[in-house]
Every structure is written in C-alpha cells, then in structure tokens.
Design a protein around this motif. Structure first.
Motif, PDB file in Angstrom:
ATOM      1  N   ALA A   1       0.815  -1.217   0.000  1.00 19.47           N
ATOM      2  CA  ALA A   1       0.000   0.000   0.000  1.00 19.47           C
ATOM      3  C   ALA A   1       0.850   1.269   0.000  1.00 19.47           C
ATOM      4  O   ALA A   1       0.367   2.311  -0.448  1.00 19.47           O
ATOM      5  CB  ALA A   1      -0.961   0.000   1.198  1.00 19.47           C
ATOM      6  N   THR A   2       2.120   1.198   0.474  1.00 20.25           N
ATOM      7  CA  THR A   2       2.955   2.412   0.446  1.00 20.25           C
ATOM      8  C   THR A   2       3.072   2.934  -0.977  1.00 20.25           C
ATOM      9  O   THR A   2       3.135   4.134  -1.186  1.00 20.25           O
ATOM     10  CB  THR A   2       4.369   2.134   0.988  1.00 20.25           C
ATOM     11  N   CYS A   3       3.139   2.056  -1.948  1.00 18.45           N
ATOM     12  CA  CYS A   3       3.194   2.488  -3.350  1.00 18.45           C
ATOM     13  C   CYS A   3       1.812   2.452  -3.998  1.00 18.45           C
ATOM     14  O   CYS A   3       1.393   3.394  -4.646  1.00 18.45           O
ATOM     15  CB  CYS A   3       4.133   1.583  -4.147  1.00 18.45           C
ATOM     16  N   HIS A   4       1.131   1.313  -3.840  1.00 19.05           N
ATOM     17  CA  HIS A   4      -0.105   1.121  -4.613  1.00 19.05           C
ATOM     18  C   HIS A   4      -1.316   1.812  -4.010  1.00 19.05           C
ATOM     19  O   HIS A   4      -2.340   1.940  -4.677  1.00 19.05           O
ATOM     20  CB  HIS A   4      -0.377  -0.380  -4.782  1.00 19.05           C
TER      21      HIS A   4
ATOM     22  N   GLY B   1      -5.510   0.556  -3.978  1.00 21.24           N
ATOM     23  CA  GLY B   1      -4.887   0.064  -5.207  1.00 21.24           C
ATOM     24  C   GLY B   1      -4.869   1.062  -6.347  1.00 21.24           C
ATOM     25  O   GLY B   1      -4.564   0.704  -7.491  1.00 21.24           O
ATOM     26  N   ARG B   2      -5.144   2.333  -6.055  1.00 20.32           N
ATOM     27  CA  ARG B   2      -5.237   3.300  -7.155  1.00 20.32           C
ATOM     28  C   ARG B   2      -3.889   3.901  -7.544  1.00 20.32           C
ATOM     29  O   ARG B   2      -3.828   4.862  -8.317  1.00 20.32           O
ATOM     30  CB  ARG B   2      -6.206   4.429  -6.780  1.00 20.32           C
ATOM     31  N   GLY B   3      -2.827   3.392  -6.963  1.00 25.01           N
ATOM     32  CA  GLY B   3      -1.496   3.900  -7.319  1.00 25.01           C
ATOM     33  C   GLY B   3      -1.158   5.204  -6.623  1.00 25.01           C
ATOM     34  O   GLY B   3      -0.271   5.926  -7.077  1.00 25.01           O
ATOM     35  N   ASP B   4      -1.841   5.486  -5.526  1.00 29.47           N
ATOM     36  CA  ASP B   4      -1.650   6.776  -4.857  1.00 29.47           C
ATOM     37  C   ASP B   4      -1.126   6.600  -3.434  1.00 29.47           C
ATOM     38  O   ASP B   4      -1.479   7.353  -2.545  1.00 29.47           O
ATOM     39  CB  ASP B   4      -2.977   7.549  -4.844  1.00 29.47           C
TER      40      ASP B   4
ATOM     41  N   ALA C   1       4.412   9.136  -5.464  1.00 30.16           N
ATOM     42  CA  ALA C   1       4.782  10.315  -6.249  1.00 30.16           C
ATOM     43  C   ALA C   1       6.286  10.529  -6.277  1.00 30.16           C
ATOM     44  O   ALA C   1       6.804  11.200  -7.171  1.00 30.16           O
ATOM     45  CB  ALA C   1       4.081  11.553  -5.686  1.00 30.16           C
ATOM     46  N   ASN C   2       7.007   9.963  -5.308  1.00 27.41           N
ATOM     47  CA  ASN C   2       8.460  10.201  -5.230  1.00 27.41           C
ATOM     48  C   ASN C   2       9.277   9.131  -5.931  1.00 27.41           C
ATOM     49  O   ASN C   2      10.502   9.196  -5.900  1.00 27.41           O
ATOM     50  CB  ASN C   2       8.889  10.265  -3.765  1.00 27.41           C
ATOM     51  N   LEU C   3       8.636   8.146  -6.536  1.00 29.07           N
ATOM     52  CA  LEU C   3       9.394   7.057  -7.142  1.00 29.07           C
ATOM     53  C   LEU C   3      10.001   7.502  -8.464  1.00 29.07           C
ATOM     54  O   LEU C   3       9.407   8.265  -9.219  1.00 29.07           O
ATOM     55  CB  LEU C   3       8.488   5.847  -7.395  1.00 29.07           C
ATOM     56  N   ILE C   4      11.188   6.970  -8.733  1.00 27.61           N
ATOM     57  CA  ILE C   4      11.820   7.192 -10.029  1.00 27.61           C
ATOM     58  C   ILE C   4      11.385   6.034 -10.930  1.00 27.61           C
ATOM     59  O   ILE C   4      11.249   4.905 -10.469  1.00 27.61           O
ATOM     60  CB  ILE C   4      13.350   7.206  -9.854  1.00 27.61           C
TER      61      ILE C   4
ATOM     62  N   PRO D   1       5.383   5.056 -13.478  1.00 30.10           N
ATOM     63  CA  PRO D   1       4.467   5.253 -12.345  1.00 30.10           C
ATOM     64  C   PRO D   1       3.873   3.925 -11.870  1.00 30.10           C
ATOM     65  O   PRO D   1       3.884   2.924 -12.592  1.00 30.10           O
ATOM     66  CB  PRO D   1       3.384   6.171 -12.912  1.00 30.10           C
ATOM     67  N   VAL D   2       3.369   3.957 -10.642  1.00 26.88           N
ATOM     68  CA  VAL D   2       2.861   2.732 -10.010  1.00 26.88           C
ATOM     69  C   VAL D   2       1.685   2.154 -10.790  1.00 26.88           C
ATOM     70  O   VAL D   2       1.529   0.949 -10.904  1.00 26.88           O
ATOM     71  CB  VAL D   2       2.470   3.045  -8.553  1.00 26.88           C
ATOM     72  N   GLY D   3       0.876   3.005 -11.369  1.00 25.14           N
ATOM     73  CA  GLY D   3      -0.289   2.499 -12.104  1.00 25.14           C
ATOM     74  C   GLY D   3      -1.441   2.194 -11.168  1.00 25.14           C
ATOM     75  O   GLY D   3      -1.261   2.032  -9.958  1.00 25.14           O
ATOM     76  N   ASN D   4      -2.616   2.123 -11.743  1.00 24.85           N
ATOM     77  CA  ASN D   4      -3.833   1.948 -10.960  1.00 24.85           C
ATOM     78  C   ASN D   4      -4.296   0.501 -11.116  1.00 24.85           C
ATOM     79  O   ASN D   4      -4.685   0.074 -12.196  1.00 24.85           O
ATOM     80  CB  ASN D   4      -4.876   2.926 -11.498  1.00 24.85           C
TER      81      ASN D   4
END
Ligand code: HEC
Length: 157
Positions: free
Chosen positions: A70-73, A77-80, A85-88, A91-94
């Motif tokens: 959940a830290t990323c997704h 699960g919406r990718g938020d 937002a800080n990942l290089i 994007p995580v995607g939804n």
C-alpha cells in the motif's frame, strides 16, 4: 552560609524534595504525552469489509497488501500510496483500471508479484513472500480491482 538558608543540612548537590517531585511528575507527563501522541498519530487501519473478513484468503492477502504494497499502490490500489509520487521510473499504475499492463491471468499477476518488473520500482517479492502468501496477496489485488478471484489462487494446481 546565611542564617536564613532554609535547609542547611542538605549537601550542595541535592535538590529540594518538592523540586524532585516536580521532575518526576514532568517525566511522567512526558511519557504520557508520548503515549497519547503515539495513539493519536499511528496509521489508522480501516476495518476490513465483510466480504474480506469472511474470506481467509482475502484476509491474509489484505494484511500482506497493507503491510507491503500500500505504500506504493495505495490503500485501495489506485497507485496513490504515500511514496508513489516520489518514485523514479514508470508510475505505479492503478490496479483498479480495466486493463492490467502485465496481463490479468493469475500466472501473469503472480509472476509480477514474485519476480517484479525489471527497471521499475516493482520488485520481486519471492524472497519475502512464500508461494501461499504470494497467492493470497494476488487474490487481494483481484479483489481490489473488483475482478472475480481466480479459483486457481485458492487451489494451486
Ligand atoms: C516501491 C513501490 C512498490 C511496491 C512496494 C509494490 N509495487 Fe507493485 N508496482 C510498482 C510499480 C512502479 C509498478 C508498475 C510497473 C510497470 O510499470 O511495469 C507496479 C506494478 C504492479 C503490478 C502490475 C500491474 C499491471 O498493470 O500489470 C502488480 C500486480 C503489483 N505491482 C502488485 C504489487 C503487490 C502485490 C505488492 C506487494 C507485495 C507490490 N506491488 C508492491 C511499485 C511497487
């Protein structure tokens, strides 16, 4: 030494008993304040919906998902997630989108979870999650996407 010294028998390093009491009280106050702020600030964990609570596979998957994914997704699960937002990189995607980039067959989803996606921040989890745990969290990803949970995640073939 003056004649009005209130406690001439005390050694020079000692403190007034009333001050000692104050210090103990202040320390207890700090401990209490720390505990109260811990209770106040800790992550609120929303209770699981009934359909998850009633399904051992989804309950296990949810616990893994909230702890590891959940830290990323994001919680839903919406990718938020908080660090998304800080990942290089890509994007995580939804996960709740109609299309999954890497396919929606259970073996494809499991492959993403276990092996990761090269050159993205999606790492493989096979060192951390054993196969039943990977199936449980995969099932929870289907649940988040409002897709039916494939039977083969319940009964591995
Ligand atoms: C450090 C951030 C991060 C964490 C933690 C993370 N992921 Fe990912 N995940 C990503 C990124 C970024 C992508 C997109 C990869 C791409 O573009 O191919 C992704 C993609 C995915 C996909 C593929 C979605 C699709 O459209 O095909 C699945 C499924 C997935 N993750 C599940 C999980 C699960 C389950 C966990 C926890 C065990 C997890 N992820 C943990 C960053 C993360």
């Amino acid at each position: 030494m003056s004649e009005i010294d209130p406690a001439p028998s005390r050694s020079p390093n000692s403190i007034l008993p009333s001050a000692a009491g104050m210090i103990v009280l202040m320390m207890l106050g700090l401990i209490l304040a720390g505990f109260v702020s811990y209770l106040w600030l800790r992550e609120p964990m929303p209770p699981p919906p009934a359909e998850v609570a009633g399904d051992p596979l989804l309950s296990e998957g949810r616990a893994i998902y909230l702890g590891r994914c959940a830290t990323c997704h994001g919680l839903a699960g919406r990718g938020d997630g908080p660090i998304a937002a800080n990942l290089i990189g890509p994007p995580v995607g939804n996960l709740t989108d109609a299309e999954w980039k890497h396919g929606d067959r259970p073996d494809q989803v499991l492959a993403v979870i276990e092996k990761g996606v090269p050159n993205t921040r999606m790492e493989g989890w096979s060192n951390v999650l054993d196969p039943p745990e990977a199936r449980a969290v995969a099932a929870y990803v289907y649940y988040l996407a409002k897709r039916p949970v494939p039977e083969e995640l319940r009964k591995p073939g």
